[in-house]
Design an enzyme around this catalytic site. Structure first.
Site, PDB file in Angstrom:
ATOM      1  N   CYS A 153      30.632 111.974  27.380  1.00 41.54           N
ATOM      2  CA  CYS A 153      30.569 111.020  26.284  1.00 41.54           C
ATOM      3  C   CYS A 153      30.997 109.667  26.817  1.00 41.54           C
ATOM      4  O   CYS A 153      31.852 109.567  27.699  1.00 41.54           O
ATOM      5  CB  CYS A 153      31.499 111.487  25.175  1.00 41.54           C
ATOM      6  N   ASP A 179      21.951  98.012  20.589  1.00 42.49           N
ATOM      7  CA  ASP A 179      23.329  97.560  20.487  1.00 42.49           C
ATOM      8  C   ASP A 179      23.735  96.952  21.834  1.00 42.49           C
ATOM      9  O   ASP A 179      22.893  96.755  22.712  1.00 42.49           O
ATOM     10  CB  ASP A 179      24.275  98.694  20.047  1.00 42.49           C
ATOM     11  N   HIS A 239      26.778 107.962  22.411  1.00 40.37           N
ATOM     12  CA  HIS A 239      27.959 107.231  21.981  1.00 40.37           C
ATOM     13  C   HIS A 239      27.973 107.100  20.468  1.00 40.37           C
ATOM     14  O   HIS A 239      26.957 107.313  19.806  1.00 40.37           O
ATOM     15  CB  HIS A 239      28.089 105.872  22.684  1.00 40.37           C
ATOM     16  N   GLU A 260      30.182 113.855  19.057  1.00 39.03           N
ATOM     17  CA  GLU A 260      30.008 112.462  18.629  1.00 39.03           C
ATOM     18  C   GLU A 260      30.349 112.271  17.157  1.00 39.03           C
ATOM     19  O   GLU A 260      30.917 111.251  16.767  1.00 39.03           O
ATOM     20  CB  GLU A 260      28.581 112.002  18.911  1.00 39.03           C
ATOM     21  N   HIS A 308      33.896 111.553  16.672  1.00 41.81           N
ATOM     22  CA  HIS A 308      34.224 110.131  16.793  1.00 41.81           C
ATOM     23  C   HIS A 308      33.848 109.386  15.519  1.00 41.81           C
ATOM     24  O   HIS A 308      34.587 108.512  15.050  1.00 41.81           O
ATOM     25  CB  HIS A 308      33.467 109.512  17.968  1.00 41.81           C
TER      26      HIS A 308
END
Length: 483
Positions: free
Chosen positions: A44, A139, A152, A191, A194
């Site tokens: 990750c 991004d 991510h 993910e 997160h």
């Protein structure tokens, strides 16, 4: 080599040291073969703890043992998600329907153990949006091609519309039931952790461990991850059985411990000739304590003043003018004079200390006595310039005459005074609102009726009621996890 080059070299060495410490590999401060092997593993992209930036914090957060929270969480229990794009790389032979089912199952990992509910929508903006892309994909954090960074995610409450979103690297081959390439379910579940506010854990085999750990045919959420997410959102079923007591008031509930430390990923509290072991908040192994000599032997004195785990992993106990060294529960040495902790040409640390607090990744430890605090450099064996200083000047909102202090696996610092405790928020550098609270209720799982109505130290029953009705979740300023 000029001053700037020396500073950069020192920063690099510190970053490498922290990386090695996090992954539990031999600490050399150099990029050796073992370190390179760990760095090269598919993983990750959320950064691991690194050197501190100008405000004293690192992009990935301070180094923690076990699970860690980022500080931000969703303030609602019903969340929507949308799969914006599907993988173009079809070597994994995943259909869109396969992806739909896998992502739904990844969300269920977290909804099964919390009150959170996830509903998929297909049109308007969702709380959590998932997409596949490669290289520069919309991004500021491009992917790096095959077998590097796998995905991510963004924390809740960060970076505007990107908050909670998950991006997968479409240059990777994601699979469903295969030991080759990368299992989409396991990557997605990580993910989403997160997206809900969890940072990386350095517990091997935990879901939130940074490196990809291979396909698991039968997946069960590890306890480390479950405890972390339930700290943020609570449990769907109460989080397991709370301690039950058959007769009388449990002894641990009414203790004003003389020392408390976070040692080898567990809390240990000490009073008289006993210790209390707390593997996770609210779940002690024995509410009435265990004799010290059963674990630490007969050398360790009763009523130790303080304890901490030193950066070299030794456990250091303090009593009066002396200290004792242990490797886990194996006696190494002592009693040794506290004055020997500093070089002969340096001022000495105080005797009869109240509490000790360490930042092991920075080789910095604080010693507290009365209304003063000393900052101690573990490498130089010296007290930092400007110390001692008033406790409240360094730790805003923290009272004088403490009984214990330690850093916990949620990233916060806990200061104890008598039977109450204060949670100190590292990001805003002050004690959080809603404190002090009763330590027995929050950390030992005690009930209000188990505690005396009026403590000897003047703590009133009103604090007990507050502890029952109100549990503050850390409000740390969010840190972006760039994956």
């Amino acid at each position: 080599m000029g001053p700037s080059e020396i500073r950069e070299s020192d920063r690099m060495k510190k970053a490498i040291t922290q990386f090695q410490t996090f992954y539990g590999i031999r600490v050399t401060g150099e990029i050796d073969a073992e370190t390179l092997e760990q760095m090269d593993k598919p993983r990750c992209g959320v950064p691991d703890p690194t050197i501190p930036n100008e405000d004293g914090n690192s992009l990935g957060g301070r180094l923690n043992k076990r699970y860690a929270i980022a500080g931000e969480k969703w303030e609602k229990q019903n969340l929507t998600y949308r799969i914006k794009t599907y993988p173009k790389n079809r070597k994994g032979l995943l259909t869109n329907d396969d992806v739909d089912e896998i992502i739904a199952r990844a969300f269920r990992v977290w909804s099964d153990v919390t009150p959170l509910q996830f509903v998929r929508i297909e049109s308007k903006k969702a709380d959590i949006e998932l997409s596949f892309g490669s290289g520069y994909h919309g991004d500021l954090y491009p992917f790096d091609g095959p077998r590097g960074l796998l995905a991510h995610a963004y924390l809740p409450g960060t970076f505007g519309d990107l908050a909670g979103d998950v991006h997968f690297d479409d240059d990777e081959v994601f699979t469903q039931k295969s030991t080759t390439d990368f299992n989409l379910f396991q990557v997605a579940a990580h993910e989403i952790g997160h997206s809900l506010g969890l940072k990386h854990s350095n517990v091997d085999k935990s879901l939130m461990y940074p490196a990809y750990q291979g396909y698991q045919a039968s997946f069960t959420l590890p306890d480390d991850d479950r405890i972390g997410i339930q700290y943020l959102y609570g449990s769907s079923g109460g989080g397991g059985p709370r301690p039950t007591y058959t007769s009388g008031k449990p002894e641990g509930c009414n203790q004003a411990f003389t020392a408390v430390g976070y040692l080898r990923t567990e809390i240990f509290a000490f009073k008289n000739d006993r210790y209390w072991r707390i593997p996770s908040q609210g779940f002690p192994t024995n509410i009435n304590g265990v004799k010290n000599k059963a674990l630490w032997g007969s050398v360790l004195p009763d009523d130790v003043d303080a304890v901490y785990e030193r950066p070299d992993a030794s456990l250091i106990f303090f009593k009066g003018e002396n200290y004792y060294i242990y490797d886990a529960n194996n006696y190494i040495g002592g009693p040794l004079s506290i004055s020997s902790l500093t070089r002969p040409d340096e001022p000495s640390l105080p005797n009869n200390i109240d509490a000790v607090l360490t930042y092991y990744e920075f080789r910095t430890t604080y010693f507290f006595k009365g209304d003063l605090v000393w900052q101690y450099d573990e490498e130089r064996k010296a007290i930092a310039p400007g110390f001692p200083t008033i406790i409240g000047d360094r730790f805003k909102g923290v009272p004088n005459h403490l009984t214990a202090a330690y850093r916990y696996n949620d990233g916060n610092v806990y200061f104890l005074k008598g039977k109450v405790y204060y949670r100190y928020n590292e990001r805003v550098r002050t004690v959080e609102k809603g404190f002090p609270r009763l330590y027995g209720i929050d950390f030992l799982g005690c009930r209000a009726q188990d505690l005396v109505s009026e403590d000897n130290d003047g703590t009133s029953a009103a604090v007990s009621i507050s502890s029952v009705l109100f549990l503050t979740v850390s409000s740390l300023v969010s840190v972006l996890f760039v994956i």
